[in-house]
Design a protein around this motif. Structure first.
Motif, PDB file in Angstrom:
ATOM      1  N   ARG A  68      89.243 -18.359  27.204  1.00 37.35           N
ATOM      2  CA  ARG A  68      89.062 -17.252  26.257  1.00 37.35           C
ATOM      3  C   ARG A  68      89.639 -17.628  24.904  1.00 37.35           C
ATOM      4  O   ARG A  68      90.520 -18.480  24.794  1.00 37.35           O
ATOM      5  N   SER A  69      89.097 -16.961  23.891  1.00 37.69           N
ATOM      6  CA  SER A  69      89.589 -17.144  22.518  1.00 37.69           C
ATOM      7  C   SER A  69      90.728 -16.184  22.259  1.00 37.69           C
ATOM      8  O   SER A  69      90.691 -15.036  22.709  1.00 37.69           O
ATOM      9  N   LEU A 124      88.031 -22.140  22.957  1.00 38.81           N
ATOM     10  CA  LEU A 124      88.412 -21.301  24.093  1.00 38.81           C
ATOM     11  C   LEU A 124      89.630 -21.944  24.733  1.00 38.81           C
ATOM     12  O   LEU A 124      89.624 -23.149  25.017  1.00 38.81           O
TER      13      LEU A 124
END
Length: 146
Positions: free
Chosen positions: A19-20, A28
């Motif tokens: 995830r960012s 990410l």
């Protein structure tokens, strides 16, 4: 801008999906699923507990985290590491410790970032001679330091 999907399979109960941290981030975050000590000058393959299925005509580049590099001398050994479109094994990150102190990778720690990029397919054409350019064969510091 068109959005593509990245399919992710968890293969470890403690795996954290990539995830960012912020909405505009290119990378990410990738997370460790294990605790490992990397001694000075040594490298280790860190497991992420995930497998990915990339969109067609893309690759994933595994890159270092700047904070780990600056604060602890930890970086990705083969940066950027390339994950090809057809690879379906576990995503692993090769970290190296360039510092003088041992570094502990902890389960759940952000260890690298992954950027999904397009890949251009090219036809290979053998030629007798390449076209000329202003740079020509200058490389490896040929432009100087200033």
């Amino acid at each position: 801008m068109n959005k593509m999907s990245l399919k992710v399979e968890r293969i470890h109960k403690d795996a954290i999906l990539p995830r960012s941290a912020h909405s505009g981030d290119a990378g990410l975050d990738l997370y460790s699923v294990e605790n490992i000590v990397i001694t000075p000058g040594e490298s280790a393959l860190i497991k992420t507990g995930i497998k990915i299925e990339l969109p067609e005509q893309t690759e994933a580049q595994v890159r270092p985290r700047s904070g780990l590099a600056l604060k602890f001398g930890i970086t990705v050994l083969n940066t950027p590491g390339t994950i090809d479109e057809g690879y379906r094994g576990e995503v692993g990150v090769i970290l190296i410790n360039h510092s003088k102190n041992s570094f502990t990778v902890e389960k759940g720690m952000k260890i690298a970032q992954m950027v999904v990029k397009p890949v251009w397919k090219v036809d290979i054409i053998e030629v007798e001679k390449l076209s000329s350019s202003e740079r020509a064969e200058g490389g490896f510091g040929s432009t100087g330091l200033r």
